[in-house]
Structure formats: structure tokens, C-alpha cells
Design an enzyme around this catalytic site. Structure first.
Site, PDB file in Angstrom:
ATOM      1  N   GLY A  93       0.804  -1.219   0.000  1.00 13.49           N
ATOM      2  CA  GLY A  93       0.000   0.000   0.000  1.00 13.49           C
ATOM      3  C   GLY A  93       0.839   1.272   0.000  1.00 13.49           C
ATOM      4  CG  ASN A 122      -5.098   3.742   9.017  1.00 14.31           C
ATOM      5  OD1 ASN A 122      -5.407   4.761   8.397  1.00 14.31           O
ATOM      6  ND2 ASN A 122      -4.050   3.689   9.815  1.00 14.31           N
ATOM      7  CD  GLN A 137      -7.166  -0.788   7.510  1.00 12.50           C
ATOM      8  OE1 GLN A 137      -7.936  -1.690   7.805  1.00 12.50           O
ATOM      9  NE2 GLN A 137      -5.896  -0.809   7.868  1.00 12.50           N
ATOM     10  CG  HIS A 178      -0.214  -6.717   4.933  1.00 16.02           C
ATOM     11  ND1 HIS A 178      -0.223  -6.301   6.246  1.00 16.02           N
ATOM     12  CD2 HIS A 178       0.157  -5.642   4.207  1.00 16.02           C
ATOM     13  CE1 HIS A 178       0.137  -5.021   6.306  1.00 16.02           C
ATOM     14  NE2 HIS A 178       0.368  -4.597   5.074  1.00 16.02           N
ATOM     15  CB  THR A 215      11.960 -10.610 -10.888  1.00 18.78           C
ATOM     16  OG1 THR A 215      13.098 -10.534 -11.741  1.00 18.78           O
ATOM     17  CG2 THR A 215      11.265 -11.954 -11.097  1.00 18.78           C
ATOM     18  CB  CYS A 217       2.359   5.461  21.045  1.00 23.84           C
ATOM     19  SG  CYS A 217       1.210   6.756  21.496  1.00 23.84           S
TER      20      CYS A 217
HETATM   21  C1  LIG Z   1      -1.674  -0.581   6.118  1.00 29.26           C
HETATM   22  C2  LIG Z   1      -2.016   0.646   5.388  1.00 29.26           C
HETATM   23  C3  LIG Z   1      -1.163   1.189   4.415  1.00 29.26           C
HETATM   24  C4  LIG Z   1       0.206   0.627   4.148  1.00 29.26           C
HETATM   25  O1  LIG Z   1       0.192  -0.581   3.454  1.00 29.26           O
HETATM   26  P1  LIG Z   1       1.530  -1.459   3.421  1.00 29.26           P
HETATM   27  O2  LIG Z   1       1.201  -2.585   2.513  1.00 29.26           O
HETATM   28  O3  LIG Z   1       1.756  -1.908   4.831  1.00 29.26           O
HETATM   29  O4  LIG Z   1       2.614  -0.607   2.892  1.00 29.26           O
HETATM   30  C5  LIG Z   1      -1.583   2.307   3.723  1.00 29.26           C
HETATM   31  N1  LIG Z   1      -2.772   2.861   3.963  1.00 29.26           N
HETATM   32  C6  LIG Z   1      -3.626   2.374   4.890  1.00 29.26           C
HETATM   33  C7  LIG Z   1      -4.941   3.029   5.098  1.00 29.26           C
HETATM   34  C8  LIG Z   1      -3.273   1.262   5.645  1.00 29.26           C
HETATM   35  O5  LIG Z   1      -4.108   0.799   6.572  1.00 29.26           O
END
Ligand SMILES: *Cc1c(COP(=O)(O)O)cnc(C)c1O
Length: 390
Positions: A70, A151, A179, A201, A237, A324
Site C-alpha cells: 500500500g 485505518n 482498509q 496483507h 522481477t 506511539c
Molecule cells: C496498512 C495501510 C497502508 C500501508 O500498506 P503497506 O502494505 O503496509 O505498505 C496504507 N494505507 C492504509 C490506510 C493502511 O491501513
């Protein structure tokens, strides 16, 4: 009992997704760029995954760019908008104060490079107002970027409405849908989304793989120099097992969306009801317009870190939803953005549920949480004053 209630941070890989990925580590390990059979097998799997992911988003396969997750997709989207805008002398960006740091920090960098950024306030309900987005758009606006769902507090933004507005005004619209993906029906065509970020993930796929959707016809600058992968825009790749896993995970999430959403929202509501009985606590963000899995609370008179520690000792994995952990003592920028005072925002707790959580686990949280809050308050120097002030 062990309870994982931090699904907004990351999720377990679903067993079916793991099974779908395994052959691509062992038998079908080819490089999709190779001309031989093993490579071509991998290329076929990659094409199939791209087509399936595109279909799930209502996009075209050529509009999907695989990334490392993300954060990368968010950074790329901002870069695309900046470079397209610069050609037309447009350097203004509209966003919100409660975006993920992947967007906020990319915008900070953009400012250093000459962009002008307007960060919209978020209201106490955790929602962005369409009229305020409309009022912020100028003739030189190159991009509107607003997250689909937050998030930390889980509130859902009026994305289809913002998409329509941006299309009418001819402004590029990006949404960080990390999210929301797999929990909310997303149709990039019908919702007028120009660019969208997602990561595997967060919906029971593997870490380190994501995608950027970018509408055809939007010129895309090269993001990573190298080979001809991702239409020559991002060399390197491809992460074939990850991409196969991501697509399988999203297909599974979309297939089960209605049923999972209903069940998870039921668990979340049970949790919200139980916490409402704790005095001087509150739910952050609109009660209705939210993701099924996320509930964020503040408890006056306590520190979120102490709460997390005691919950962890009781087997419950949760989050304060704030930065935090990065060593700063600042409370969450999201909670400050919705107007909570510093001292209240410090006592935050995010419980984020997923398809693998059970009713039993929620009952355990409901039984465990109130005495921990009470114990921390009994040690708090400010609690007596807060209690008497009521
Ligand atoms: C987790 C998250 C990301 C980051 O994604 P990654 O795959 O961990 O780099 C970006 N934006 C939001 C809203 C997220 O919850």
C-alpha cells in the site's frame, strides 16, 4: 485465551490462499520474463492474476500495476498526479488531515518539491464533507486524494460522491482503499475512481505485495527504472507467489463479503455496546458509517500504552491506533484531526476484528477489558479529578 484483535495492522494468511501460493515457490518458480516453459508458466499465472484482480475492481488488466504494498502504491499515485499536473502548471493537492502516513508523508515531500497541499479538516464524526472537498478544489488542483476508510477509527468516506465531483471538475482522484478492500463493494468505474491503492496483507493475503489501479489514458511516469515489467513503469522481477496469493485472497474476501461483514459487524456491535457501559469512555467516529471490523475507543484518565500492555498480558492483541510505537509520545494524528484533546487522545484503544474472530473471543475481551481500565484508573493521578468533574 489468545485473541488477535489487530486486523487493521495485518491479518493472518487464509489457509486457501497459502495453498494457492505454494506451487509458485516450488514447481512453478519461473521468472515470467523467461522465454522457456517454466518462465512462461509463471507468466501465464501472472496474466491470470492480473485479469482476475482487475475484474474484482471492475477495471481492465492493463490498468493494474503490482507493487510491494500500500505504501508504494500511495507514493506512486502522488507522483503520477504531480508529474501530470506539472505539465499543465497544476501543483495543488487536496487531501485530509487523517490520511495514512504513506499519503501524508508523500504529500510533505511533494510540498518540498513545490506542490501546495490543502489538508481538509475531518469532523468529529470522522467524516469528510463533500461540500468542503468541492470548495477546496481550484483551477490548479492536480489531485484529490482521500482514503476510502480510515485505518484507525474505521469511518467510511463518501467516495462515490467525491469521485463524481472530481470527474465533473476534471481533477484526478486517488483513494487509499487499503482498509476498505474486501469489506466494501468497490467498483472503480462506477465510483469514478482514477487511482486506487490496495495491499494484500490487510485482507488475509501475504505481506509485501499490493497494487495500484490507474485508469487507462492517464500518463504514467516510470516509477522504478529497470526491466520491462509492469508495462515498463516498474522494473523488477514480479513477486509471483505474492501476486497469486493477493488475487486469491481478494477473490475469497469478495466471495464471502456479505456473510463475513454481517457476522463481523455483529461482533463489533457487541463490543461497542459493552464498552459503552464503561464510564467516561467513548467510541470514536460515526456509529453507522464505518467498516464492519474496526472500533476505536478512548478511556479518559488512562494512557493507551498501559492498556495495551495489560491487554497483551491477558492474551489480547490490540493497538492504540497511534504512532506511539514509533517512539514519539504524540497521540494519534487521526484522533487529533477529529478534534479530541491531547490528553483524551492518549487513552485510545483500537480493536480491529476480522473473519477469523469468534464470538467466544469477543466475550473474552468484554470480560477482560473493564477491570483493566478500572485498575489503570485506580493508579491514575488524574482519574479522581475527571470522575468528580462529572
Ligand atoms: C496498512 C495501510 C497502508 C500501508 O500498506 P503497506 O502494505 O503496509 O505498505 C496504507 N494505507 C492504509 C490506510 C493502511 O491501513
Amino acid at each position: 485465551m489468545k485473541v488477535y484483535a489487530d486486523n487493521a495492522a495485518t491479518t493472518a494468511v487464509s489457509p486457501a490462499v497459502l495453498q494457492a501460493m505454494l506451487p509458485f515457490f516450488t514447481e512453478q518458480y519461473g521468472n515470467p520474463s523467461s522465454v522457456h516453459g517454466v518462465g512462461q508458466e509463471a507468466a501465464k499465472a501472472l496474466d491470470a492474476a492480473r485479469a482476475q484482480l482487475a475484474a474484482l475492481l471492475h477495471a481492465e488488466p492493463k490498468e493494474i500495476y503490482f507493487t510491494s504494498g500500500g505504501t508504494e502504491a500511495d507514493n506512486w499515485a502522488v507522483r503520477i498526479a504531480l508529474e501530470n499536473g506539472a505539465r499543465k502548471n497544476k501543483r495543488h493537492i487536496v487531501s485530509t488531515a487523517f490520511e495514512h502516513h504513506a499519503v501524508l508523508h508523500a504529500l510533505k515531500k511533494a510540498e518540498k518539491d513545490g506542490a501546495e497541499v490543502t489538508l481538509l479538516d475531518v469532523h468529529a464524526d470522522g467524516l469528510v464533507r463533500l461540500e468542503e472537498v468541492a470548495a477546496a478544489i481550484r483551477d490548479d488542483t492536480a489531485l484529490v486524494t482521500i482514503m476510502y476508510a480510515n485505518n484507525e477509527i474505521g469511518t467510511l468516506q463518501p467516495i462515490p460522491e467525491i469521485g463524481r465531483l472530481c470527474r465533473e471538475k476534471g481533477v484526478l482522484f486517488h483513494t487509499d482503499a487499503v482498509q476498505a478492500m474486501g469489506h466494501v463493494p468497490i467498483d472503480v468505474a462506477a465510483q469514478n475512481i482514477d487511482m486506487l491503492s490496495l495491499t494484500a496483507h490487510k485482507f488475509h493475503g501475504p505481506k509485501g505485495v499490493g497494487a495500484l489501479y490507474c485508469r487507462a489514458k492517464i500518463p504514467i511516469p516510470i516509477f522504478i527504472e529497470g526491466g520491462a515489467q509492469e508495462r515498463g513503469k516498474r522494473g523488477g522481477t514480479e513477486n509471483v507467489p505474492g501476486i497469486v496469493g493477493m488475487t486469491a485472497a481478494l477473490a475469497e474476501a469478495c466471495r464471502n463479503m456479505d456473510e463475513d461483514d454481517r457476522r463481523v459487524a455483529g461482533l463489533r456491535d457487541k463490543l461497542i455496546e459493552a464498552v459503552a457501559a464503561i464510564p467516561h469512555s467513548r467510541l470514536n467516529g460515526d456509529r453507522e458509517r464505518r467498516l464492519p471490523g474496526i472500533a476505536n475507543f478512548v478511556f479518559e484518565g488512562i494512557e493507551g500504552e498501559g492498556l495495551l500492555l495489560l491487554l497483551d498480558m491477558a492474551g489480547i492483541c490490540a493497538s492504540s491506533g497511534s504512532a506511539c510505537t514509533s517512539g514519539s509520545l504524540d497521540p494519534s494524528h487521526v484522533l487529533l484531526a477529529i478534534g479530541l484533546p491531547h490528553e483524551v487522545a492518549h487513552g485510545s484503544l483500537r480493536l480491529s476484528l476480522g473473519a477469523f474472530n469468534t464470538e467466544e473471543e469477543i466475550d473474552y475481551i468484554i470480560k477482560t477489558l473493564p477491570p483493566i481500565v478500572e485498575r489503570l484508573r485506580s493508579m491514575s493521578p488524574v482519574w479522581e479529578r475527571i470522575r468528580k468533574g462529572a
